[in-house]
Scaffold this motif. Sequence first.
Motif, mmCIF file in Angstrom:
data_model
loop_
_atom_site.group_PDB
_atom_site.id
_atom_site.type_symbol
_atom_site.label_atom_id
_atom_site.label_comp_id
_atom_site.label_asym_id
_atom_site.label_seq_id
_atom_site.Cartn_x
_atom_site.Cartn_y
_atom_site.Cartn_z
ATOM 1 N N VAL A 45 -37.092 20.484 -61.993
ATOM 2 C CA VAL A 45 -38.039 19.960 -61.028
ATOM 3 C C VAL A 45 -37.510 18.615 -60.544
ATOM 4 C CG1 VAL A 45 -40.408 19.223 -60.646
ATOM 5 C CG2 VAL A 45 -39.933 21.139 -62.188
ATOM 6 N N TYR A 46 -36.975 18.592 -59.323
ATOM 7 C CA TYR A 46 -36.392 17.360 -58.809
ATOM 8 C C TYR A 46 -37.509 16.438 -58.322
ATOM 9 C CZ TYR A 46 -31.801 19.495 -58.990
ATOM 10 O OH TYR A 46 -30.632 20.076 -59.424
ATOM 11 N N THR A 47 -37.445 15.207 -58.712
ATOM 12 C CA THR A 47 -38.395 14.196 -58.261
ATOM 13 C C THR A 47 -37.617 12.975 -57.812
ATOM 14 O OG1 THR A 47 -38.601 13.179 -60.454
ATOM 15 C CG2 THR A 47 -40.115 14.970 -59.933
ATOM 16 N N ASN A 48 -38.269 12.134 -56.990
ATOM 17 C CA ASN A 48 -37.599 10.911 -56.580
ATOM 18 C C ASN A 48 -37.992 9.739 -57.466
ATOM 19 O OD1 ASN A 48 -40.220 10.520 -55.602
ATOM 20 N ND2 ASN A 48 -39.631 11.138 -53.522
ATOM 21 N N TYR A 49 -38.415 10.049 -58.693
ATOM 22 C CA TYR A 49 -38.595 9.013 -59.702
ATOM 23 C C TYR A 49 -38.164 9.575 -61.047
ATOM 24 C CZ TYR A 49 -43.021 11.542 -60.477
ATOM 25 O OH TYR A 49 -43.963 12.499 -60.720
ATOM 26 N N GLU A 77 -39.027 12.724 -46.448
ATOM 27 C CA GLU A 77 -39.546 13.302 -47.679
ATOM 28 C C GLU A 77 -40.556 12.343 -48.291
ATOM 29 O OE1 GLU A 77 -36.656 14.714 -50.417
ATOM 30 O OE2 GLU A 77 -35.379 15.600 -48.865
ATOM 31 N N PRO A 78 -41.818 12.730 -48.353
ATOM 32 C CA PRO A 78 -42.816 11.822 -48.928
ATOM 33 C C PRO A 78 -42.560 11.619 -50.411
ATOM 34 C CG PRO A 78 -43.757 13.998 -48.587
ATOM 35 C CD PRO A 78 -42.391 14.028 -47.970
ATOM 36 N N PRO A 79 -42.892 10.456 -50.938
ATOM 37 C CA PRO A 79 -42.700 10.222 -52.378
ATOM 38 C C PRO A 79 -43.475 11.239 -53.198
ATOM 39 C CG PRO A 79 -43.232 8.180 -51.232
ATOM 40 C CD PRO A 79 -43.469 9.282 -50.254
ATOM 41 N N ASP A 80 -42.868 11.710 -54.282
ATOM 42 C CA ASP A 80 -43.561 12.646 -55.168
ATOM 43 C C ASP A 80 -44.727 11.942 -55.841
ATOM 44 O OD1 ASP A 80 -41.834 14.745 -54.619
ATOM 45 O OD2 ASP A 80 -40.394 14.073 -56.128
ATOM 46 N N ILE A 81 -45.811 12.691 -56.019
ATOM 47 C CA ILE A 81 -46.980 12.112 -56.672
ATOM 48 C C ILE A 81 -46.796 12.161 -58.181
ATOM 49 C CG2 ILE A 81 -48.461 12.820 -54.767
ATOM 50 C CD1 ILE A 81 -49.525 15.078 -56.517
ATOM 51 N N PRO A 82 -47.478 11.298 -58.938
ATOM 52 C CA PRO A 82 -47.388 11.364 -60.403
ATOM 53 C C PRO A 82 -47.799 12.733 -60.908
ATOM 54 C CG PRO A 82 -48.421 9.316 -59.717
ATOM 55 C CD PRO A 82 -48.280 10.144 -58.485
ATOM 56 N N ALA A 83 -47.169 13.156 -62.003
ATOM 57 C CA ALA A 83 -47.358 14.510 -62.518
ATOM 58 C C ALA A 83 -48.745 14.739 -63.101
ATOM 59 C CB ALA A 83 -46.296 14.809 -63.578
ATOM 60 N N VAL A 84 -49.505 13.667 -63.342
ATOM 61 C CA VAL A 84 -50.857 13.803 -63.899
ATOM 62 C C VAL A 84 -51.824 14.047 -62.761
ATOM 63 C CG1 VAL A 84 -52.659 12.672 -65.237
ATOM 64 C CG2 VAL A 84 -50.265 12.293 -65.811
ATOM 65 N N THR A 85 -52.513 15.212 -62.768
ATOM 66 C CA THR A 85 -53.429 15.576 -61.690
ATOM 67 C C THR A 85 -54.769 15.996 -62.273
ATOM 68 O OG1 THR A 85 -52.753 17.895 -61.674
ATOM 69 C CG2 THR A 85 -51.486 16.373 -60.291
ATOM 70 N N SER A 86 -55.753 16.102 -61.394
ATOM 71 C CA SER A 86 -57.091 16.508 -61.831
ATOM 72 C C SER A 86 -57.206 18.009 -62.035
ATOM 73 C CB SER A 86 -58.131 16.044 -60.798
ATOM 74 O OG SER A 86 -57.862 16.637 -59.539
ATOM 75 N N THR A 115 -44.851 4.933 -60.699
ATOM 76 C CA THR A 115 -43.571 5.659 -60.799
ATOM 77 C C THR A 115 -42.429 4.650 -60.826
ATOM 78 O OG1 THR A 115 -43.419 5.900 -58.385
ATOM 79 C CG2 THR A 115 -44.471 7.682 -59.606
ATOM 80 N N PHE A 116 -41.366 5.018 -61.565
ATOM 81 C CA PHE A 116 -40.243 4.103 -61.756
ATOM 82 C C PHE A 116 -38.935 4.881 -61.649
ATOM 83 C CE2 PHE A 116 -43.836 2.836 -64.374
ATOM 84 C CZ PHE A 116 -44.058 1.527 -63.954
ATOM 85 N N GLN A 117 -37.902 4.163 -61.220
ATOM 86 C CA GLN A 117 -36.542 4.687 -61.266
ATOM 87 C C GLN A 117 -35.728 3.822 -62.215
ATOM 88 O OE1 GLN A 117 -34.646 5.212 -57.471
ATOM 89 N NE2 GLN A 117 -36.338 6.392 -56.613
#
Length: 862
Positions: free
Chosen positions: A478-482, A637-646, A683-685
């Motif tokens: 799963v590629y993410t930008n963070y 490409e919009p920034p990926d959202i944090p993996a924690v969701t409702s 989010t951090f890189q």
Amino acid sequence: MNIFHKVALEGLKKSRTRTLVTIIGVVLSTAMFTAVSTFGVSLLNYTINGAILKYGDWHVEFPDVDPSFVQEQSNDNRVENVAAFENIGYATLEGGKNPDKPYLFIAGFDKEAFDTLPITLLSGRLPENSSEILVPAHVAANGGVQFSVGDTLTLSVGVRQTETGTLSQHDPYGLLGETLIPKAKKTYTVVGICQRPTFEERSAPGYTLITAADPAASVDSLSAFVTLKHPFQVHSYTNEVTDNNAYVLNDDVLRFMGLSNDKIFTSLLFAVGGIVIAIIMIGSIFLIYNAFNISLNERTHQFGILMSVGATAKQLRGSVLFEGLCIGIIGIPIGILIGIPSMQIVLSLTAQKFVDIMYDNVQLTLTVPVPVIAAAAIISLITILISAYIPAKKAAATPVMECIRQTNEVKVENKAMKTSRFASRIYGLEGTLALKNFKRNKRRYRSIILSLILSVVLFIATNSFIIDLKQSSEQAVVYTNYDICLGSLDMEDDQMLALYDAVKGAKGVDQSSYQAFVYYNCTVPSSALSEAYWQAVGKDQSQETVKLTAGVQFLDDDSYQKIVKNLGLPVAEYTGPNAKVLAVAVMAINDGRTHVIEDFDNMFAASSQELTIIPETSDGQNVELQQDINMTLAAFEPPDIPAVTSGPHEAQPYLFNIVVPWSLKDSWIPAGSDVDIYSKGLTFQSKTPTPTTSVIKSITEGMGITVPYTLMNMSRAFVESRNYVFIANVFAYLFIVMISLIAVANVFNTISTNIKMRRRELAMLRSVGMSDKEFNRMMRFECVFYGMRALLIGLPTALLCSWLIYKGMYTGGAESIDFVLPWGSICISIVSVLLIIFVTMMYSVNKIKKENIIDALRDEMT
């Protein structure tokens, strides 16, 4: 030592080159047997130790027993250790969302239980007395009820009762018409949050909360965890001691010992090992069988003389088996001594990769048990004896006069030797002679062809498997930008921003951002949508309006402005209360592959739109918070959202994201509004994500944050995938190199000996005036005939195997991979086959050329 053994030894000494090559083949095969077996045992020990660390060092659990039973097991000479915790009782989970898990189960741990049963803390600490308690995180994730460190719980604790007796954690909820009978009220303070205890069964009716056992309290019911001295006794032990007591096996540990009820894993383990051993044996038998077969062809005349003076078939077979035993005595110990250090080197290269993908605190080390080495030696010896016995039996069954006259050496009809005039004109005299020799000795040369085919198929098929594995692994990531995200839906904005300020300057953090994600609904005219949209959704364009769902990302202002600048847009037009907003709206491509934004079709017909959007709430929509926006559609490409969701959200055939600066969040979503936040976090890189994750965790805990949050190292998935490919590459290429070496030794042995057996024939050609140039040309033609025959069969077979591997992976779930022709390995195979044959032939022919022609013509056979 009898005369036959002396004859065998003399034969080995006389044919030193063939003997040396055969010993090398035995060394290679034994080294492979040793390496495969030691690696298998080392990997099993690694997985066992890792499973013990993760699931606990116990073999059998008895979920509801009395103290006397525990004492009896402690005194059993088969038992090494017994750990137990008190079953304090059950309490109803108020507000629980899982109908199959309506209870909280309270367990009282003593020191031995804490030491034996692994507990992974997420926050807080372990309980130190009977008024403190540890709550598992899956109460919130699975049960829907949130507890935080510092909360006080007052529970009515009791027992689950039916007409037939008391129920335990091993009994699922709702099967027996149970009733919860309260017995006492208990008050606890939550001091920590932990992961789901590994000993809690998935079907257990209660979430396990852990407190410290009260030494002064009377104990009626215990959960006992038994560790046996010899795990292989686990089934006989449970059959004897269970009686009416329910029990649970620690299958997560026992399956790696081959003792689990999970027979599929055990069967797979032995099947894979058996296939590898079989492949090695096939390659080894090819080499050793050919060596003995050629040896017996050389000694046919000698065997005929021995049989004429009374030697029995049994004595001749014994002579050949003794020859094989002598080769084994030399080759097997050397192979073992090479195999063990070789596997140590390989493990040293891959050990850290295993740590990164499996168990963090367990090292993969070489294990060399004596029984395994003995088994490798025995398998190698059996391979040698089988390889020697087959040609020995054949030679002993040959009539005496045929052996002495050697009339069975070549049996071919005249018409089978004919070649066409066209072939003669193309090849010339030398090529025709080479072709006739190839036809005349088909049986003798089949082993060469088969050996070459085997090496070609293995090499290309293995490379194809690696290519498919790389494709599958790359698509699975799963590629993410963070690299790291810290998500929490319960953290207040002020607390999250304070944490962000503390963490963004931490060691290892290169870039950082924060955001919240909310779903909005909007209605647009049908004319505003593109043809790509209508083709994808397959709806009638005659409708006047279309309802769409858009995701709004409230992104920190710095990150938002970077996106605006990168798009070459004026920042001033996209900042402020009534400014334009950015959006990306494209149609989805659901083929399981990674794409760039330019690959997608636009969802809207124009590059800018004016819309009215309304946020989603738990009750539907909040019209009072609707927003009129002027959005600019751009290819970014919009920034990926944090993996924690409702939770899951209805999937759409398009991606429609609107990016808004964080400074507008309070005006769009005022504090106290009922808007559902889908995701929120930081989010951090980082170039060193694993150490940076530890630093972020320490800072978060140091700030005393008690609300639930999830800290994830997203780069770990990519690292794991890359490590899987690396490990597969190492072992696959090591395996193919070893098998190829056996094949090369086989080809060298067979060709060189065949050339030696043709001394008289080659000497005769030279005696009638064939020049060295013509002689070399004839031998080159033979090389080409060998190589082309092997490649014509080997390449299609290898490609078929490659396609079957691809289809197997495709049907097994890797649907996003393509079939790729392994051109590199095909070219290497072609060059290698021709080079091996040419070098071997030239080596053998040069030795023949050095001999005296008259001596070679006088030689009867050798």
